[in-house]
Enzyme design. Structure first.
Site, short mmCIF file in Angstrom:
data_model
loop_
_atom_site.label_atom_id
_atom_site.label_comp_id
_atom_site.label_asym_id
_atom_site.label_seq_id
_atom_site.Cartn_x
_atom_site.Cartn_y
_atom_site.Cartn_z
N CYS A 162 0.81 -1.23 0.00
CA CYS A 162 0.00 0.00 0.00
C CYS A 162 0.84 1.28 0.00
O CYS A 162 0.31 2.35 -0.27
CB CYS A 162 -0.94 0.01 1.18
SG CYS A 162 -1.94 -1.46 1.25
N HIS A 219 -3.58 6.87 2.91
CA HIS A 219 -3.96 5.54 2.45
C HIS A 219 -5.34 5.21 3.04
O HIS A 219 -5.60 5.46 4.21
CB HIS A 219 -2.92 4.52 2.91
CG HIS A 219 -3.28 3.12 2.59
ND1 HIS A 219 -3.81 2.75 1.38
CD2 HIS A 219 -3.20 1.97 3.32
CE1 HIS A 219 -4.04 1.46 1.37
NE2 HIS A 219 -3.68 0.96 2.54
N ASN A 250 -10.20 -0.61 0.53
CA ASN A 250 -8.75 -0.47 0.47
C ASN A 250 -8.25 -1.03 -0.86
O ASN A 250 -8.36 -2.22 -1.11
CB ASN A 250 -8.15 -1.24 1.65
CG ASN A 250 -6.63 -1.25 1.65
OD1 ASN A 250 -5.99 -0.83 0.70
ND2 ASN A 250 -6.06 -1.75 2.73
N1 ACO Z 1 -17.60 -8.90 10.46
C1 ACO Z 1 -17.92 -9.14 11.74
N2 ACO Z 1 -17.01 -9.36 12.70
C2 ACO Z 1 -15.71 -9.34 12.34
C3 ACO Z 1 -15.31 -9.10 11.02
C4 ACO Z 1 -16.31 -8.87 10.06
N3 ACO Z 1 -16.03 -8.62 8.76
N4 ACO Z 1 -13.96 -9.13 10.96
C5 ACO Z 1 -13.52 -9.37 12.20
N5 ACO Z 1 -14.58 -9.51 13.04
C6 ACO Z 1 -14.56 -9.81 14.46
C7 ACO Z 1 -13.28 -10.44 14.92
O1 ACO Z 1 -13.32 -11.82 14.64
C8 ACO Z 1 -13.28 -10.13 16.40
O2 ACO Z 1 -14.04 -11.09 17.03
P1 ACO Z 1 -13.51 -11.76 18.42
O3 ACO Z 1 -13.41 -10.60 19.36
O4 ACO Z 1 -14.60 -12.72 18.73
O5 ACO Z 1 -12.20 -12.38 18.07
C9 ACO Z 1 -14.03 -8.80 16.49
O6 ACO Z 1 -14.65 -8.61 15.21
C10 ACO Z 1 -13.16 -7.60 16.77
O7 ACO Z 1 -11.94 -7.75 16.09
P2 ACO Z 1 -10.87 -6.60 16.09
O8 ACO Z 1 -9.68 -7.04 15.32
O9 ACO Z 1 -10.64 -6.08 17.46
O10 ACO Z 1 -11.67 -5.49 15.28
P3 ACO Z 1 -11.17 -4.06 14.97
O11 ACO Z 1 -12.12 -3.10 15.50
O12 ACO Z 1 -9.73 -3.86 15.26
O13 ACO Z 1 -11.30 -4.01 13.38
C11 ACO Z 1 -10.01 -4.32 11.41
C12 ACO Z 1 -10.66 -4.99 12.58
C13 ACO Z 1 -11.03 -3.55 10.65
C14 ACO Z 1 -9.36 -5.35 10.51
C15 ACO Z 1 -8.91 -3.34 11.95
O14 ACO Z 1 -8.09 -4.01 12.84
C16 ACO Z 1 -8.08 -2.74 10.87
O15 ACO Z 1 -8.56 -1.93 10.09
N6 ACO Z 1 -6.78 -3.08 10.82
C17 ACO Z 1 -5.90 -2.52 9.86
C18 ACO Z 1 -6.19 -3.07 8.52
C19 ACO Z 1 -5.29 -2.47 7.50
O16 ACO Z 1 -4.98 -1.32 7.55
N7 ACO Z 1 -4.84 -3.27 6.59
C20 ACO Z 1 -3.96 -2.80 5.60
C21 ACO Z 1 -4.03 -3.75 4.53
S1 ACO Z 1 -3.01 -3.05 3.37
C22 ACO Z 1 -2.60 -4.14 2.17
O17 ACO Z 1 -1.44 -4.34 1.96
C23 ACO Z 1 -3.67 -4.77 1.40
#
Ligand code: ACO
Length: 312
Positions: free
Chosen positions: A112, A237, A267
């Site tokens: 990214c 980003h 994303n």
């Molecule tokens: N729908 C419902 N529940 C979900 C989903 C979903 N799509 N995805 C995860 N959950 C659940 C998890 O399983 C977890 O359940 P648990 O507590 O029973 O284990 C719960 O939601 C909370 O999980 P968290 O990880 O604490 O959720 P958070 O609020 O942090 O959001 C997210 C998760 C959106 C992935 C966040 O951590 C994030 O945005 N991280 C950064 C992602 C990013 O920037 N990625 C870059 C990718 S770049 C590239 O190279 C492609």
């Protein structure tokens, strides 16, 4: 003489996949996705549309907006982690399709943050006088490597391309400062596995991003001899609205001064920053003389930020 962006363009496939559509294939809800990420829908390319097709369309638009012909391009740099094939590169594919017969061509992989890496690589060639015009494209067809059974990742990502043409601009305008960085030790938090699927430890990436985005932005602002208050527009980003808002707030930037396209594209990896930039330009949100900060982070782990003064 400065080195700056002469024109921008972007392209996203027509096919819209909403959060409601995803409710049918994984255990998730529209409400969860919207509130945790800010994403409402994303574009997913059809099987017969690959990264080079999207890159080509974005590049055409960037050339047109820069009023630069394909023959004038000396170098094509394509940031991507999902090329059609490892070789030939996407850069070579679009060199042929554009008729950019005088251009060298190569792909750059920094996930990214790839667009920032490509932008600064291109800048060096123009600054040294080796080349005059460089075409930079960020493109990814992440849908090729999404595990559509993994709700942790499949709701976040989308396909698309963004492009920019770099060249000489008047003194004081263009790229003022940059910061690129990498932390290979964090590679296990975001990678492509043996099944070719994207795997992510969301919490770790979140922690990294929420710290890195403002830190890098502040560094480039300081390197440019500016203050936070001087920034007119932020193009971060588009990974998660909560990460974007945290960076914006650390910089003291108002909501309408930040590019926000995550709700409709999700994303787009390497394409995320250039799509957000191109849309902002088209909507007239970036004006001549504005101080603009571009900032991204991604798998690697990698990051990059650029401060520039908009205009030719
Ligand atoms: N729908 C419902 N529940 C979900 C989903 C979903 N799509 N995805 C995860 N959950 C659940 C998890 O399983 C977890 O359940 P648990 O507590 O029973 O284990 C719960 O939601 C909370 O999980 P968290 O990880 O604490 O959720 P958070 O609020 O942090 O959001 C997210 C998760 C959106 C992935 C966040 O951590 C994030 O945005 N991280 C950064 C992602 C990013 O920037 N990625 C870059 C990718 S770049 C590239 O190279 C492609």
């Amino acid at each position: 003489m400065g080195v700056g962006i002469l024109g921008t363009g972007h392209y996203a496939p027509d096919n819209i996949v909403t959060n409601k559509d995803l409710e049918k294939i994984v255990d998730t809800t529209d409400e969860w996705i919207k509130s945790r990420t800010g994403i409402e829908e994303r574009r997913i390319a059809k099987d017969d549309e690959d990264s080079s097709d999207m890159a080509y369309k974005a590049a055409l638009q960037a050339l047109e907006s820069a009023n630069v012909s394909a023959e004038e391009i000396d170098l094509i740099l394509v940031a991507t982690v999902t090329p059609d094939t490892p070789f030939p590169s996407v850069a070579c594919m679009i060199q042929d399709r554009l008729g950019a017969d005088n251009a060298a061509a190569l792909d750059v992989g920094a996930a990214c943050a790839g667009f920032m890496y490509a932008l600064i690589t291109g800048q060096q060639y123009v600054e040294t006088g080796s080349y005059e015009k460089v075409l930079i494209v960020g493109v990814d067809k992440l849908s090729k490597i999404i595990d559509w059974t993994d709700r942790n990742t499949c709701v976040l990502l989308g396909d698309g391309a963004g492009a920019a043409v770099l060249g000489q601009v008047s003194e004081g305008k263009g790229i003022l400062s940059f910061e690129l960085g990498a932390k290979g030790a964090g590679g296990q938090h975001l990678y492509q596995d043996e099944h070719d699927h994207l795997v992510m430890n969301g919490r770790e990436v979140f922690k990294f991003a929420v710290r890195q985005m403002p830190e890098s932005s502040i560094k480039v602002i300081e390197k440019a001899g500016l203050e936070k208050e001087d920034v007119d527009y932020l193009v971060p980003h588009q990974a998660n609205i909560r990460i974007m808002d945290a960076a914006r707030q650390r910089l003291g930037i108002e909501d309408d001064k930040m590019a926000k396209v995550i709700q409709k594209y999700g994303n787009n990896s390497s394409a995320s920053v250039p799509i957000a930039l191109s849309e902002s330009v088209k909507q007239g949100k970036i004006n001549d003389g504005d101080i603009v900060v571009l900032v991204g982070f991604g798998g690697g782990l990698t990051w990059g930020a650029v401060a520039l003064k908009w205009g030719k």
